[in-house]
Motif scaffolding. Structure first.
Motif, PDB file in Angstrom:
ATOM      1  N   GLU A 171     -13.599  24.790  87.869  1.00 18.28           N
ATOM      2  CA  GLU A 171     -12.445  24.278  88.767  1.00 18.28           C
ATOM      3  C   GLU A 171     -11.137  25.140  88.621  1.00 18.28           C
ATOM      4  N   GLU A 172     -10.394  25.544  89.495  1.00 17.32           N
ATOM      5  CA  GLU A 172      -9.141  26.270  89.088  1.00 17.32           C
ATOM      6  C   GLU A 172      -8.121  25.398  90.062  1.00 17.32           C
ATOM      7  N   ARG A 173      -7.160  25.225  89.389  1.00 13.07           N
ATOM      8  CA  ARG A 173      -5.959  24.441  89.699  1.00 13.07           C
ATOM      9  C   ARG A 173      -4.542  25.186  89.797  1.00 13.07           C
ATOM     10  N   ALA A 174      -3.644  25.016  90.803  1.00 13.67           N
ATOM     11  CA  ALA A 174      -2.487  25.691  90.951  1.00 13.67           C
ATOM     12  C   ALA A 174      -1.516  24.901  91.387  1.00 13.67           C
ATOM     13  N   GLN A 175      -0.391  24.563  90.791  1.00 13.27           N
ATOM     14  CA  GLN A 175       0.595  23.731  91.041  1.00 13.27           C
ATOM     15  C   GLN A 175       2.001  24.583  91.213  1.00 13.27           C
ATOM     16  N   THR A 176       2.613  24.242  92.495  1.00 12.44           N
ATOM     17  CA  THR A 176       4.014  24.977  92.773  1.00 12.44           C
ATOM     18  C   THR A 176       5.077  23.739  93.022  1.00 12.44           C
ATOM     19  N   VAL A 177       6.351  24.083  92.451  1.00 11.57           N
ATOM     20  CA  VAL A 177       7.441  23.335  92.542  1.00 11.57           C
ATOM     21  C   VAL A 177       8.538  24.308  92.984  1.00 11.57           C
ATOM     22  N   ASP A 178       9.065  23.827  94.124  1.00 11.95           N
ATOM     23  CA  ASP A 178      10.136  24.694  94.678  1.00 11.95           C
ATOM     24  C   ASP A 178      11.350  23.565  94.904  1.00 11.95           C
ATOM     25  N   ASP A 179      12.543  23.870  94.038  1.00 11.35           N
ATOM     26  CA  ASP A 179      13.614  22.934  94.007  1.00 11.35           C
ATOM     27  C   ASP A 179      14.651  23.925  94.583  1.00 11.35           C
ATOM     28  N   ARG A 180      15.150  23.818  95.963  1.00  8.61           N
ATOM     29  CA  ARG A 180      16.087  24.535  96.386  1.00  8.61           C
ATOM     30  C   ARG A 180      17.306  23.877  96.949  1.00  8.61           C
ATOM     31  N   ASP A 181      18.589  24.620  96.941  1.00  5.88           N
ATOM     32  CA  ASP A 181      19.760  23.958  97.393  1.00  5.88           C
ATOM     33  C   ASP A 181      20.629  24.925  98.190  1.00  5.88           C
ATOM     34  N   PRO A 182      20.092  24.971  99.565  1.00  6.68           N
ATOM     35  CA  PRO A 182      21.011  25.722 100.489  1.00  6.68           C
ATOM     36  C   PRO A 182      22.145  25.140 100.735  1.00  6.68           C
ATOM     37  N   ARG A 183      23.084  25.907 101.183  1.00  4.85           N
ATOM     38  CA  ARG A 183      24.404  25.655 101.568  1.00  4.85           C
ATOM     39  C   ARG A 183      24.788  26.741 102.645  1.00  4.85           C
ATOM     40  N   GLN A 184      25.454  26.399 103.768  1.00  5.36           N
ATOM     41  CA  GLN A 184      25.859  27.104 104.897  1.00  5.36           C
ATOM     42  C   GLN A 184      27.227  26.493 105.344  1.00  5.36           C
TER      43      GLN A 184
ATOM     44  N   MET B  93      21.752  30.298  98.933  1.00  5.99           N
ATOM     45  CA  MET B  93      20.790  29.293  98.248  1.00  5.99           C
ATOM     46  C   MET B  93      20.649  29.500  96.747  1.00  5.99           C
ATOM     47  N   ASN B  94      20.680  28.591  95.878  1.00  3.39           N
ATOM     48  CA  ASN B  94      19.987  28.531  94.643  1.00  3.39           C
ATOM     49  C   ASN B  94      18.804  27.820  94.663  1.00  3.39           C
ATOM     50  N   GLY B  95      17.746  28.351  93.891  1.00  2.96           N
ATOM     51  CA  GLY B  95      16.470  27.793  93.854  1.00  2.96           C
ATOM     52  C   GLY B  95      15.682  28.201  92.542  1.00  2.96           C
ATOM     53  N   LEU B  96      14.873  27.392  92.250  1.00  2.00           N
ATOM     54  CA  LEU B  96      14.066  27.450  91.014  1.00  2.00           C
ATOM     55  C   LEU B  96      12.549  26.944  91.548  1.00  2.00           C
ATOM     56  N   SER B  97      11.781  28.018  91.351  1.00  2.00           N
ATOM     57  CA  SER B  97      10.241  27.763  91.607  1.00  2.00           C
ATOM     58  C   SER B  97       9.598  27.788  90.020  1.00  2.00           C
ATOM     59  N   THR B  98       8.632  27.069  90.237  1.00  2.00           N
ATOM     60  CA  THR B  98       7.855  27.166  88.818  1.00  2.00           C
ATOM     61  C   THR B  98       6.253  26.979  89.468  1.00  2.00           C
ATOM     62  N   ASN B  99       5.333  27.590  88.687  1.00  2.00           N
ATOM     63  CA  ASN B  99       3.962  27.725  88.846  1.00  2.00           C
ATOM     64  C   ASN B  99       3.421  27.341  87.709  1.00  2.00           C
ATOM     65  N   ARG B 100       2.284  26.246  87.986  1.00  2.00           N
ATOM     66  CA  ARG B 100       1.399  26.128  86.615  1.00  2.00           C
ATOM     67  C   ARG B 100      -0.126  26.349  87.253  1.00  2.00           C
ATOM     68  N   ASN B 101      -0.826  27.387  86.354  1.00  2.00           N
ATOM     69  CA  ASN B 101      -2.167  27.255  86.831  1.00  2.00           C
ATOM     70  C   ASN B 101      -3.090  27.118  85.548  1.00  2.00           C
ATOM     71  N   SER B 102      -4.167  26.625  85.992  1.00  2.00           N
ATOM     72  CA  SER B 102      -5.148  25.984  84.876  1.00  2.00           C
ATOM     73  C   SER B 102      -6.518  26.267  85.430  1.00  2.00           C
ATOM     74  N   PHE B 103      -7.404  26.555  84.519  1.00  2.00           N
ATOM     75  CA  PHE B 103      -9.012  26.815  85.053  1.00  2.00           C
ATOM     76  C   PHE B 103      -9.836  25.921  83.725  1.00  2.00           C
ATOM     77  N   GLU B 104     -10.744  25.198  84.400  1.00  2.00           N
ATOM     78  CA  GLU B 104     -11.795  24.600  83.601  1.00  2.00           C
ATOM     79  C   GLU B 104     -12.845  24.851  83.888  1.00  2.00           C
ATOM     80  N   ASP B 105     -13.786  25.128  82.926  1.00  2.00           N
ATOM     81  CA  ASP B 105     -15.118  25.499  83.306  1.00  2.00           C
ATOM     82  C   ASP B 105     -16.016  24.349  83.068  1.00  2.00           C
TER      83      ASP B 105
END
Length: 82
Positions: A25-38, A70-82
């Protein structure tokens, strides 16, 4: 005339994907925290000059500014379980 608009809105995206393969099983989690200003600014300035009863000369000056950042922070976390 002069018009001014500012817009801010926080955007938070949290996604998780799971995929079952022959190896495990392969898992991927992505979190995007963005603060756009116009910021929008619009200006118009007009002038009319009457030469005589039948003739008017007019001028219109217009300006527009659309600033987006825009100021943004993206984080990715990947894991693999056999």
């Amino acid at each position: 005339s002069y018009a001014f608009l500012t817009r801010r809105q926080t955007q938070l995206f949290d996604t998780e994907r799971q995929l079952q393969t022959e190896l495990g099983e392969e898992r991927a989690q992505t979190v995007d925290d963005r603060d756009p200003r116009q910021i929008n600014q619009n200006m118009r300035l007009g002038l009319d000059y009457e030469l005589n009863e039948k003739t008017i000369i007019g001028a219109l000056f217009s300006g527009y500014n659309n600033r987006w950042e825009m100021n943004g922070l993206s984080t990715n976390r990947n894991s693999f379980e056999d």
